[in-house]
Design a protein around this motif. Sequence first.
Motif, mmCIF file in Angstrom:
data_model
loop_
_atom_site.group_PDB
_atom_site.id
_atom_site.type_symbol
_atom_site.label_atom_id
_atom_site.label_comp_id
_atom_site.label_asym_id
_atom_site.label_seq_id
_atom_site.Cartn_x
_atom_site.Cartn_y
_atom_site.Cartn_z
ATOM 1 N N PHE A 79 0.942 -1.212 -0.056
ATOM 2 C CA PHE A 79 -0.125 0.080 -0.019
ATOM 3 C C PHE A 79 0.973 1.182 0.200
ATOM 4 C CE2 PHE A 79 -0.426 -2.057 4.098
ATOM 5 C CZ PHE A 79 0.516 -1.744 4.814
ATOM 6 N N ASP A 80 2.162 1.173 -0.078
ATOM 7 C CA ASP A 80 2.956 2.523 -0.103
ATOM 8 C C ASP A 80 3.255 2.810 -1.867
ATOM 9 O OD1 ASP A 80 5.150 1.258 -1.004
ATOM 10 O OD2 ASP A 80 6.447 1.309 0.674
ATOM 11 N N ALA A 81 3.557 4.023 -1.769
ATOM 12 C CA ALA A 81 3.878 4.418 -3.014
ATOM 13 C C ALA A 81 4.755 3.688 -4.021
ATOM 14 C CB ALA A 81 4.624 5.776 -3.142
ATOM 15 N N ASP A 82 5.610 2.743 -3.459
ATOM 16 C CA ASP A 82 6.496 1.903 -4.434
ATOM 17 C C ASP A 82 5.570 0.743 -4.769
ATOM 18 O OD1 ASP A 82 8.885 1.000 -5.662
ATOM 19 O OD2 ASP A 82 9.401 -0.180 -3.884
ATOM 20 N N GLY A 83 5.011 0.313 -3.744
ATOM 21 C CA GLY A 83 4.258 -0.921 -4.084
ATOM 22 C C GLY A 83 2.864 -0.689 -5.160
ATOM 23 N N ASP A 101 10.280 -7.883 -5.401
ATOM 24 C CA ASP A 101 10.402 -7.163 -4.092
ATOM 25 C C ASP A 101 12.124 -6.940 -4.150
ATOM 26 O OD1 ASP A 101 9.714 -6.296 -1.589
ATOM 27 O OD2 ASP A 101 9.812 -8.164 -0.685
ATOM 28 N N HIS A 102 11.931 -5.945 -3.134
ATOM 29 C CA HIS A 102 13.626 -5.274 -2.783
ATOM 30 C C HIS A 102 13.828 -5.191 -1.177
ATOM 31 C CE1 HIS A 102 12.556 -0.848 -2.199
ATOM 32 N NE2 HIS A 102 11.521 -1.373 -1.923
ATOM 33 N N HIS A 103 12.886 -5.950 -0.745
ATOM 34 C CA HIS A 103 13.409 -5.843 1.030
ATOM 35 C C HIS A 103 14.285 -7.023 1.366
ATOM 36 C CE1 HIS A 103 9.364 -3.597 0.919
ATOM 37 N NE2 HIS A 103 10.182 -2.967 1.770
ATOM 38 N N LEU A 104 15.047 -6.608 2.409
ATOM 39 C CA LEU A 104 16.284 -7.658 2.644
ATOM 40 C C LEU A 104 15.794 -8.861 2.848
ATOM 41 C CD1 LEU A 104 17.976 -5.385 5.322
ATOM 42 C CD2 LEU A 104 18.588 -5.923 3.122
ATOM 43 N N ALA A 148 14.275 0.018 -6.497
ATOM 44 C CA ALA A 148 13.206 -0.188 -5.860
ATOM 45 C C ALA A 148 12.180 -1.114 -6.705
ATOM 46 C CB ALA A 148 12.334 1.278 -5.812
ATOM 47 N N SER A 149 11.141 -1.461 -5.998
ATOM 48 C CA SER A 149 9.929 -2.710 -6.698
ATOM 49 C C SER A 149 9.592 -1.987 -7.960
ATOM 50 C CB SER A 149 9.101 -2.729 -5.682
ATOM 51 O OG SER A 149 9.579 -3.515 -4.445
ATOM 52 N N VAL A 150 9.444 -0.770 -7.812
ATOM 53 C CA VAL A 150 8.876 -0.367 -9.125
ATOM 54 C C VAL A 150 9.772 -0.123 -10.439
ATOM 55 C CG1 VAL A 150 9.564 2.223 -8.779
ATOM 56 C CG2 VAL A 150 7.128 1.745 -9.933
ATOM 57 N N ALA A 179 4.037 -7.138 -5.459
ATOM 58 C CA ALA A 179 4.712 -6.065 -5.618
ATOM 59 C C ALA A 179 5.145 -5.266 -4.555
ATOM 60 C CB ALA A 179 4.031 -5.173 -6.717
ATOM 61 N N ASP A 180 6.614 -5.411 -4.369
ATOM 62 C CA ASP A 180 7.046 -4.888 -3.081
ATOM 63 C C ASP A 180 6.704 -5.501 -1.676
ATOM 64 O OD1 ASP A 180 8.732 -2.670 -2.256
ATOM 65 O OD2 ASP A 180 6.993 -1.456 -1.485
ATOM 66 N N CYS A 181 6.584 -6.610 -1.610
ATOM 67 C CA CYS A 181 6.536 -7.628 -0.739
ATOM 68 C C CYS A 181 6.590 -9.069 -1.114
ATOM 69 C CB CYS A 181 5.074 -7.401 0.129
ATOM 70 S SG CYS A 181 3.635 -7.671 -0.994
ATOM 71 N N ALA A 240 9.528 8.296 -3.658
ATOM 72 C CA ALA A 240 8.904 8.210 -2.510
ATOM 73 C C ALA A 240 9.368 7.085 -1.665
ATOM 74 C CB ALA A 240 7.314 8.188 -2.965
ATOM 75 N N ASP A 241 10.106 6.115 -2.297
ATOM 76 C CA ASP A 241 10.374 4.841 -1.222
ATOM 77 C C ASP A 241 11.819 5.141 -0.849
ATOM 78 O OD1 ASP A 241 9.287 2.418 -0.625
ATOM 79 O OD2 ASP A 241 10.992 1.679 -1.304
ATOM 80 N N MET A 242 12.326 6.388 -1.053
ATOM 81 C CA MET A 242 13.679 6.831 -0.624
ATOM 82 C C MET A 242 14.863 6.083 -0.937
ATOM 83 S SD MET A 242 13.026 9.193 2.687
ATOM 84 C CE MET A 242 12.868 8.378 4.070
HETATM 85 MN MN LIG Z 1 9.644 -0.485 -1.646
#
Ligand SMILES: [Mn+2]
Length: 554
Positions: free
Chosen positions: A76-80, A155-158, A185-187, A131-133, A220-222
């Motif tokens: 639900f964040d901008a990257d996702g 995804d790009h989380h650790l 980032a995921s996008v 996407a992003d998770c 937005a995902d910094m």
């Molecule tokens: Mn992200």
Amino acid sequence: MEPTPEGALSGTPYPPLIRTLLWQRGVHSVSDAADFLFESNPPEHDALLLPELEAALFRIKSGIEAGERFAVFGDFDADGLTATAILTESLTELGANVFAHIPNRFTDGYGLSEGAVDMLHKQGARVIITADCGTGSVREVERARELGMDVIVLDHHLAPDELPGTVATINPKREDCRYPDTELASVGLAFKLCEALHHLLGRSFDPSRYLDLVALGTVADMAPLRGENRWLVSRGLAALRGTARPGLLALMEVSGLMPGSADAEAIGYVLGPRLNAAGRISNGRLALDLLLCREKAAATRLAEELNALNQERQRRTAAAMDLAGLLLADELEAPLLFVGHPDISSGIVGLVAGRLAEQHGRPAIVYETGETLSRGSARSIEGFDITAALRSEGHRFVQFGGHRQAAGFTAETGRLPDIKEALLALAADQLAGVDHSPTIRIDAELPVRLLGGEEIRWLSKLAPFGQTNPEPTFLSRGVRVAESKVMGADGAHLRLKLKDGPVVWPGIAFGFGELSPGPGSVLDVVYSLKAERGTEGALELQVKDFAPAGGPSG
Ligand SMILES: [Mn+2]
């Protein structure tokens, strides 16, 4: 001996100021400088080097050919949201039967859940693309397989040690990743996947149709604005300035942002927060609908709704900051700030943690205290890997994950005191001797009178500015105040005219209203260059600090 900027970057056509700025950004060779300024081959890499991307492409291809139904499950964040928009739009265009789902933060929590898997199955999904998770969703992917579905994780989380049993887990943070740039980032990953998919299917791909979304999600995902991210964002900002998306045009309009002046800062402070507000206060689906919207009237209605949610987000954040300040009154000198309350909504805990970390120069953890479970967010400072810190106490959490500087978690409320004690001890150890006082980084001394068209043209080549590529900040000594007016509803800010020799520049100083210097006073000024708000092309000085001229330097 350390090579000097002039030495290492000599033989380049860049002015000395630009060499200094490049040097300070870790650009230490002639070829790195050409790369940074996009004067050599663009920093783009072969998508097929991404882990298991090829397996994902062939699974999607066969799914399209067989008419199988795809579900894109996005964060639900901008990257996702932007990653979900690219995947949904692009797959639809390739003839896929696809629908998107964005979980509700308050009822579903972060990431894939077994309930969500069941629901996607009921809606006929045969292939789930996250996407992003999803990187840590071992159990949930297992559930999907039991139901006869395949999962592709983007995804790009650790990445934890145990990866889920997917068709493909496309994550550049995987240990075995051979892709040269691990910071996409995921996008950005979604964009690369869709580009490669078009090529595989022999279809032409127009990057400019999607790069506006890539810029939005990445900034937005910094994500660090270096390497391929900076290249994508640079092109993406151009796409955003000329975007045809009714939703983005409407969002810029309600925010008072002219499309032609959209830059990384506008994403960070104007567009990103409005997209994120949906998931923080209500439901991220609204923001996805805006991104995918094809019709002007509906876009305007959604943009107004997001704008109102953003105002509510600001109100809640300010109230939560006040509350956190009260609760932490006796603990502001602790090496790590740890605070929670039932009235601090889980939708804004990340924002509150980010502000506390910035204001106090130390890692901050903020959570909404729940009856049995509490949800929280952590934001860190340079030199303290917050996700590693959570991992060291991993057995005490129900769920956690994130990056070096930001993380999220769920924990049993009863275990929070022990978690706090352990993390404070860890931070005390790792941050011993660290100076927490706020500092302003100054790149170079640059008298305002020397700011000319040539310097400005060169400085613009270092953009876009943001994470790991901070906007250049300069010191100018002995500047005379020609005019000074307080501005803003409560007189919090200053509008200035600053004179240096024969030159007069307009300037703005946010938060300095109380210090209004009289006309004729002479100041040493720390500043950066900004496009004037609400104009296209004109520049002004953003004054970040000032002191009477001739004071102590350094
Ligand atoms: Mn992200």
